[in-house]
Design a protein around this motif. Structure first.
Motif: not given
Length: 139
Positions: A1-7
């Motif tokens: 699984m690929y995920s991105v956490i950003n602002m």
């Protein structure tokens, strides 16, 4: 699984607490501080490979402490292997009465850390941007 956490889409006043809550859920909980909480930004890209997770982290400078109480809240057996792309890490204010010390990690330095150990330290870079690739078992 690929995920991105950003602002993206967050108000400046919400970014710092959002980031460290995301770090607590994804990696390990820490008590964090920054000289520029309102200007703080960060991004984490994660790949979950089952028993191993790989994160690419980019953020501004911070200080963090991992206490015995926080260790009990998360996996105390966590092992973390980090590839430094650009940052300075260490104990700028010292911990537990120890004198302050800083360890410069050159670009592409590989570091291993045990999640069951308390620490106090921070990360900074001359440009203000940090980048690293920590990897370890799921928290």
């Amino acid at each position: 699984m690929y995920s991105v956490i950003n602002m993206d889409g967050l108000a400046p006043a919400d970014r710092f607490s959002f980031w460290w809550e995301a770090v607590a859920r994804s990696v390990v909980p820490v008590h964090a501080s920054s000289e520029d909480v309102l200007g703080f930004w960060a991004e984490m890209t994660a790949v979950d490979l089952g028993r191993v997770q790989i994160f690419r982290v980019r953020c501004l400078s911070f200080e963090a402490r991992r206490t015995p109480r926080l260790i009990r809240r998360a996996d105390p057996g966590l092992l973390q292997l980090s590839l430094t792309l650009l940052w300075l890490t260490g104990h700028p204010r010292g911990t537990g009465g120890e004198p302050a010390r800083t360890t410069a990690l050159p670009r592409h330095d590989l570091t291993a850390a045990h999640g069951g150990c308390a620490f106090g330290g921070g990360a900074a870079s001359e440009s203000g941007e940090l980048s690293g690739v920590p990897a370890g078992p799921p928290a």
